[in-house]
Scaffold this motif. Structure first.
Motif, PDB file in Angstrom:
ATOM      1  N   GLY A  50       1.107  -1.343  -0.148  1.00  0.00           N
ATOM      2  CA  GLY A  50      -0.118   0.370  -0.007  1.00  0.00           C
ATOM      3  C   GLY A  50       0.998   1.311   0.075  1.00  0.00           C
ATOM      4  O   GLY A  50      -0.014   2.243  -0.236  1.00  0.00           O
ATOM      5  N   LEU A  51       2.253   1.205   0.146  1.00  0.00           N
ATOM      6  CA  LEU A  51       2.868   2.349   0.402  1.00  0.00           C
ATOM      7  C   LEU A  51       3.530   3.104  -0.524  1.00  0.00           C
ATOM      8  O   LEU A  51       3.276   4.186  -0.767  1.00  0.00           O
ATOM      9  N   LYS A  52       3.270   2.285  -1.936  1.00  0.00           N
ATOM     10  CA  LYS A  52       3.236   3.275  -3.405  1.00  0.00           C
ATOM     11  C   LYS A  52       2.649   3.731  -3.845  1.00  0.00           C
ATOM     12  O   LYS A  52       2.693   4.645  -4.363  1.00  0.00           O
ATOM     13  N   GLU A  53       1.376   3.281  -3.787  1.00  0.00           N
ATOM     14  CA  GLU A  53      -0.129   4.171  -4.182  1.00  0.00           C
ATOM     15  C   GLU A  53      -0.367   4.864  -2.937  1.00  0.00           C
ATOM     16  O   GLU A  53      -0.510   6.813  -3.693  1.00  0.00           O
ATOM     17  N   LEU A  54      -0.062   5.065  -1.874  1.00  0.00           N
ATOM     18  CA  LEU A  54       0.326   6.134  -1.679  1.00  0.00           C
ATOM     19  C   LEU A  54       0.822   7.781  -1.440  1.00  0.00           C
ATOM     20  O   LEU A  54       1.119   8.753  -1.729  1.00  0.00           O
TER      21      LEU A  54
END
Ligand SMILES: NC(=O)c1ccc[n+]([C@@H]2O[C@H](COP(=O)([O-])OP(=O)(O)OC[C@H]3O[C@@H](n4cnc5c(N)ncnc54)[C@H](O)[C@@H]3O)[C@@H](O)[C@H]2O)c1
Length: 437
Positions: A50-54
């Motif tokens: 989820g880090l990349k998207e945020l």
């Protein structure tokens, strides 16, 4: 709100992206130029679901920025969050040198009054030390309020843990700072506990030490189950159904690792000794954990008599699934011990191979797939419970092995799949082995 975060590791980066996603303007700072260069392009330096998207979304909307310049990052900020590392020093205490440097960086560059919020895990009393450093170095017309705001996220689920934490602990010295930080987090709708600064600092260590103790406890129960013919899985369920105990952290395995539990238990033990207290329960927690890390090697020795020349496939290298972090990972101790015993180690991990190559014994061989790792192996050790290992076709995998022997250090393989193997010896932890000759 205008927020600055010092340190873009697991904690600082997760905090920065989640606060910017909540609508705040956030600048994250790090002294590591390569990290900041990558982050500015939206490339996460760590693996976190989820880090990349945020990261992309908030860089895109202009609310999240990265810099190596403390002057630029701290300019006109109301809340400064410190999330630098507090690693273990030689005597077991927390090394506060990064934190002290961060305080000096803040003092030299802050241009307005602000709340200095320490998110790093720090021994009780550290806020006072940092406040003194700030006081000594800040210009006279600038004042700061201190806050302790410990972080409870877990690597591998850092983003969802930050967005959906069980609680946020805010320790402050005055009501204005408390209400400002409450406002900063309000959009997340997470229960907030206000305490004194010292209590907030202690809550973090007490929580981690308690969880580590729970792990060591169930590991000892598992070893006793094995000796007595009980099944630890049933025992865990039976214990966990009692609301006073709870089901979490009652899963036996080869011990806790990672960047937090080992160092935090040691640091709390050290704090106790500084106050002339022998916290024996913590000492025992650590001893059990150290023994547990070697369990698979002992089991293999007892099965084979001697590991000299044996090929052991090691599946999983990170300290837990969904992360590429090897800090204090059981795979380090296990591979060293296997090599000491004269075994050949063929290792595979879905995401942690690059990091593994930097820290594991140079004699470890790396395979490109689980199939390649187990090829002609005398035994396989399951070290990290990656979903892909659980879902592998074990009936087929064991056929590739010299002898179909599995030591499951995480009790993660499904017994119904193991039973499908034509021939297998399956050794879990704390429950009966399965032998199909
Ligand atoms: N990793 C976890 O799961 C976790 C969970 C809860 C709490 N914590 C605690 O949070 C703290 C940070 O942990 P982490 O795992 O994110 O650390 P980390 O080592 O991954 O990252 C720390 C970062 O701080 C940077 N840094 C050091 N000095 C700096 C300075 N003066 N200015 C700006 N940046 C600086 C480093 O370059 C590094 O990138 C520790 O105290 C840790 O115990 C960690």
């Amino acid at each position: 709100m205008k927020i600055a975060v010092l340190g873009t590791g697991y904690v600082g980066l997760s905090t920065g992206v989640c606060l910017s996603d909540s609508g705040h303007e956030v600048v994250c700072m790090d002294v590591d130029e390569e990290k900041i260069e990558q982050l500015s392009k939206g490339i996460p330096p760590i693996y976190e679901p989820g880090l990349k998207e945020l990261l992309k979304r908030n860089i895109g909307n202009g609310r999240l920025k990265f810099t190596t310049s403390h002057k630029e990052g701290l300019h006109n900020k109301e809340v400064i969050i410190i999330a630098v590392g507090t690693p273990q020093s030689n005597n077991g205490s927390a090394d506060l040198s990064f934190l002290e440097q961060a305080a000096k960086d803040i003092a030299e560059n802050l241009n307005q009054n602000a709340i200095i919020t320490i998110k790093s895990t720090v021994p009780v009393g550290t806020n006072d030390v940092i406040k003194n450093i700030l006081k000594e170095n800040l210009p006279h017309d600038i004042s700061v309020d201190m806050a302790a705001n410990p972080e409870f996220l877990r690597q591998g689920s850092a983003i969802s843990d930050t967005l959906k934490a069980d609680r946020i602990v805010i320790g402050t010295e005055n009501k204005q700072a408390a209400s400002k930080l409450e406002k900063m987090y309000s959009i997340l709708h997470i229960p907030i506990l206000h305490t004194s600064i010292r209590s907030a600092e202690m809550i973090k260590y007490a929580s981690n030490a308690f969880l580590a103790m729970k792990i060591s406890f169930i590991n000892e129960i598992a070893n006793l189950c094995e000796a007595t013919g009980a099944n630890v899985e049933d025992v865990s369920i039976g214990m966990g159904l009692d609301k006073r105990i709870g089901e979490a952290f009652l899963k036996p395995g080869i011990g806790y690792g990672g960047s937090c539990f080992p160092k935090d238990v040691k640091a709390l033990y050290h704090t106790a000794s500084e106050h002339d207290m022998n916290f024996g329960l913590l000492e025992e927690t650590m001893t059990i954990n150290n023994q547990q890390r070697e369990l698979l090697v002992w089991k293999a020795l007892s099965r084979f008599g001697d590991l000299n020349g044996k090929k052991i496939a090691m599946l999983g290298l990170s300290f837990k699934p969904e992360t590429d972090d090897l800090r204090e990972a059981p795979s380090i101790v296990i591979s060293n011990e296997l090599i000491n015993q004269g075994a050949r180690v063929s290792a595979y991990d879905p995401v942690a191979m690059n990091n593994a190559k930097k820290v594991l014994n140079t004699q470890v061989e790396y395979a490109k797939s689980p199939e390649e790792a187990v090829l002609d192996a005398d035994a396989v050790f399951i070290v990290t419970e990656w979903k892909s290992f659980v879902e592998s076709n074990w009936k087929q995998l064991v056929k590739e092995m010299k002898s179909p022997i599995i030591f499951d250090g995480r009790n993660c393989l499904k017994e119904e799949e193991i039973i499908k193997c034509e021939q297998v010896e399956y050794y879990p932890i704390g429950k009966p082995k399965i032998i199909k000759a």
